[in-house]
Design a protein around this motif. Structure first.
Motif, PDB file in Angstrom:
ATOM      1  N   UNK A  18       4.223  19.262  11.412  1.00 41.58           N
ATOM      2  CA  UNK A  18       4.161  18.476  10.182  1.00 41.58           C
ATOM      3  C   UNK A  18       5.195  18.986   9.195  1.00 41.58           C
ATOM      4  N   UNK A  19       5.461  18.181   8.167  1.00 37.83           N
ATOM      5  CA  UNK A  19       6.429  18.609   7.150  1.00 37.83           C
ATOM      6  C   UNK A  19       5.746  19.422   6.064  1.00 37.83           C
ATOM      7  N   UNK A  20       4.474  19.132   5.825  1.00 36.96           N
ATOM      8  CA  UNK A  20       3.643  20.073   5.072  1.00 36.96           C
ATOM      9  C   UNK A  20       2.591  20.579   6.047  1.00 36.96           C
ATOM     10  N   UNK A  21       2.612  21.881   6.290  1.00 41.16           N
ATOM     11  CA  UNK A  21       1.634  22.471   7.197  1.00 41.16           C
ATOM     12  C   UNK A  21       1.104  23.733   6.528  1.00 41.16           C
ATOM     13  N   UNK A  22       0.073  24.321   7.155  1.00 37.93           N
ATOM     14  CA  UNK A  22      -0.600  25.440   6.496  1.00 37.93           C
ATOM     15  C   UNK A  22      -0.480  26.695   7.332  1.00 37.93           C
ATOM     16  N   UNK A  23      -0.223  27.781   6.682  1.00 41.93           N
ATOM     17  CA  UNK A  23      -0.174  29.052   7.393  1.00 41.93           C
ATOM     18  C   UNK A  23      -1.179  30.036   6.817  1.00 41.93           C
TER      19      UNK A  23
ATOM     20  N   UNK B 189       0.835  -1.198   0.000  1.00 41.50           N
ATOM     21  CA  UNK B 189       0.000   0.000   0.000  1.00 41.50           C
ATOM     22  C   UNK B 189       0.876   1.258   0.000  1.00 41.50           C
ATOM     23  N   UNK B 190       0.519   2.187  -0.847  1.00 37.86           N
ATOM     24  CA  UNK B 190       1.246   3.459  -0.862  1.00 37.86           C
ATOM     25  C   UNK B 190       0.598   4.397   0.126  1.00 37.86           C
ATOM     26  N   UNK B 191       1.401   4.935   1.015  1.00 37.69           N
ATOM     27  CA  UNK B 191       0.865   5.811   2.057  1.00 37.69           C
ATOM     28  C   UNK B 191       1.367   7.231   1.883  1.00 37.69           C
ATOM     29  N   UNK B 192       0.683   8.176   2.533  1.00 44.72           N
ATOM     30  CA  UNK B 192       1.142   9.566   2.530  1.00 44.72           C
ATOM     31  C   UNK B 192       2.531   9.611   3.159  1.00 44.72           C
ATOM     32  N   UNK B 193       3.374  10.471   2.642  1.00 42.08           N
ATOM     33  CA  UNK B 193       4.764  10.585   3.084  1.00 42.08           C
ATOM     34  C   UNK B 193       4.812  11.078   4.536  1.00 42.08           C
ATOM     35  N   UNK B 194       5.782  10.560   5.288  1.00 40.82           N
ATOM     36  CA  UNK B 194       5.983  10.961   6.692  1.00 40.82           C
ATOM     37  C   UNK B 194       5.933  12.484   6.859  1.00 40.82           C
ATOM     38  N   UNK B 195       5.138  12.914   7.801  1.00 47.25           N
ATOM     39  CA  UNK B 195       5.051  14.356   8.069  1.00 47.25           C
ATOM     40  C   UNK B 195       4.006  15.080   7.233  1.00 47.25           C
ATOM     41  N   UNK B 196       3.396  14.342   6.272  1.00 48.18           N
ATOM     42  CA  UNK B 196       2.293  14.922   5.495  1.00 48.18           C
ATOM     43  C   UNK B 196       1.013  14.192   5.891  1.00 48.18           C
ATOM     44  N   UNK B 197      -0.130  14.771   5.622  1.00 45.82           N
ATOM     45  CA  UNK B 197      -1.365  14.090   6.001  1.00 45.82           C
ATOM     46  C   UNK B 197      -2.510  14.542   5.108  1.00 45.82           C
ATOM     47  N   UNK B 198      -3.515  13.694   5.048  1.00 48.74           N
ATOM     48  CA  UNK B 198      -4.726  14.030   4.319  1.00 48.74           C
ATOM     49  C   UNK B 198      -5.676  14.718   5.271  1.00 48.74           C
ATOM     50  N   UNK B 199      -6.288  15.773   4.819  1.00 45.88           N
ATOM     51  CA  UNK B 199      -7.346  16.424   5.601  1.00 45.88           C
ATOM     52  C   UNK B 199      -8.659  15.933   5.027  1.00 45.88           C
ATOM     53  N   UNK B 200      -9.446  15.286   5.863  1.00 46.92           N
ATOM     54  CA  UNK B 200     -10.662  14.632   5.385  1.00 46.92           C
ATOM     55  C   UNK B 200     -11.897  15.305   5.983  1.00 46.92           C
TER      56      UNK B 200
END
Ligand code: AMP
Length: 425
Positions: free
Chosen positions: A126-131, A1-12
């Motif tokens: 997180x490694x991708x985060x939002x500002x 299974x391909x998963x989201x990269x460490x430090x990134x996440x899906x917002x559901x």
């Protein structure tokens, strides 16, 4: 299974509902304070961040996602590119590139978007985060240096946090001086560090030489007693910086904005001068900073632009949402009704009714005629709909529909023409 990269996440969903609520509220507040949106690219030349944020910062020295973009043709150069770790440098670059100083006015710009830092992931980091951030900058003739601008930005932040419903924040305020007075403070730090740095972490040992101010950012627990004992910047501010800071505080006092002066808060980016601030929230644990910001009077010149003093901030949207969730401020489902076709041949009538309701601004979802009544009600419940609208043969013939409120179980018959208004109440 391909998963989201460490430090990134899906917002559901349903979380994305809260994200959208936050973004909608902050856009309203920004508009009331006459800020307009800017969108800059997600990647820039590495040099922008090296020069803007500073080579010795944690961000530039170890957290950037940087790659070589190989030349495709003889006419192209191989470029070093970086996913933006923050957005102020990009905004100031755009200000310079598009000659925004020509307007002679203050630029009041806001942005909402992802930033990227290779930090050790944990809750709230997180490694991708939002500002969500904003900048006020412009020529000094437009008043960009004045304490009123600092106070207005900080006061707007209290309005932003109010608008999204965040309670229980703490505001920390400091002044980090300017290029005229900071050298004396740096020297005092260097002298004080000479005695203790051998007992401190490797980063501190290096920074004691290269950029002693950054020692104050150190999070290593064993180093904290040494850092607490270092000279305080407040004792080294020159007259201009001292007066500026006292005026900022006086205006905030008049506006009844509560704050605590924290002399250690120098923020992890080199471009700050004079005012710096941070809002923290108790629900966030170790990553308690919801937002941070400050003044950056020399940044434009450092990037080769005109003199353009400015002040800005960035809210960590991930953390703001986490804090709101901890407060149980979960956005309510906007779904008003579930339109339930009943029996063969009713699908098209249901979809036509749904189309009318949606056009009238009512959020509805539609089942299909294979659903039994029970399944329709169960589905409506799961979706969080407030009402179920039944579309059966009788309803179609009379052009009036049985509407059941799920919470009370109350059922009413409503004529087609009155339905949107009934559901929208
Ligand atoms: P900075 O750009 O470092 O001043 O950070 C401003 C705000 O962005 C912080 O107060 C945090 O709320 C948020 N932030 C910074 N780094 C991260 C990260 N790696 N993950 C989530 N939020 C972050």
């Amino acid at each position: 299974m391909i998963k989201a990269v460490r430090g990134t996440r899906d917002l559901l969903p349903p979380d994305t509902g809260l994200w959208n609520f936050v973004e909608q509220k902050v856009r309203e507040v920004f508009a009331r304070y006459n800020f307009q949106e800017i969108r800059t690219p997600v990647f820039e030349s590495t040099e922008l961040f090296a020069r803007g944020v500073g080579e010795e910062t944690d961000i530039v020295s170890k957290e950037m996602f940087t790659w070589e973009d190989k030349a495709r043709a003889a006419s192209e150069k191989t470029l070093s590119l970086t996913l933006r770790p923050e957005n102020t440098a990009g905004v100031v670059r755009a200000y310079i590139e598009h000659n925004l100083e020509k307007t002679g006015l203050l630029q009041k710009l806001y942005y909402i978007g992802p930033q990227f830092r290779r930090e050790r992931p944990q809750k709230g980091r997180y490694r991708q985060f939002y500002q969500i951030g904003a900048e006020v900058l412009g020529p000094a003739t437009a008043g960009s240096e004045l304490p009123i601008r600092d106070a207005e930005v900080v006061e707007m932040l209290t309005a932003l946090l109010d608008a999204v419903g965040l309670k229980g924040w703490t505001l920390y305020l400091n002044s980090v001086g300017c290029p005229q007075c900071r050298p004396a403070y740096n020297e005092a730090l260097r002298v004080a560090l000479a005695d203790v740095k051998d007992k401190m972490c490797g980063d501190c040992q290096r920074r004691a030489e290269t950029n002693p101010l950054r020692v104050l950012d150190c999070k290593v627990p064993e180093d904290q007693p040494y850092i607490e004992a270092l000279p305080k910047i407040a004792d080294y501010l020159d007259e201009g910086c001292r007066q500026h800071f006292s005026e900022v505080r006086a205006i905030l006092d008049t506006l009844a904005v509560p704050y605590t002066v924290n002399p250690r808060m120098v923020r992890g980016l080199d471009y700050y001068s004079r005012t710096t601030f941070e809002f923290t929230h108790g629900e966030l644990g170790a990553q308690s900073a919801v937002l941070g910001g400050g003044r950056y009077d020399g940044l434009s010149e450092q990037l080769g632009g005109p003199q353009a003093p400015g002040i800005g901030f960035a809210i960590g949207e991930d953390r703001l949402v986490l804090a709101l969730q901890a407060q149980q401020a979960v956005a309510v489902s906007p779904l008003k009704a579930f339109v339930a076709p009943l029996g063969a041949g009713t699908n098209r009538h249901a979809l036509k009714l749904a189309r009318e309701l949606r056009a009238a601004g009512v959020a509805v979802d539609v089942g299909d005629e294979s659903f039994r009544l029970k399944k329709s009600f169960e589905t409506a419940e799961k979706l969080g709909a407030a009402y179920v609208v039944l579309v059966g043969e009788n309803e179609i013939a009379s052009d009036a529909f049985a509407v059941k409120e799920l919470k009370s179980g109350q059922q009413t018959t409503v004529a087609r023409g009155a339905l949107a208004e009934f559901l929208g109440r």
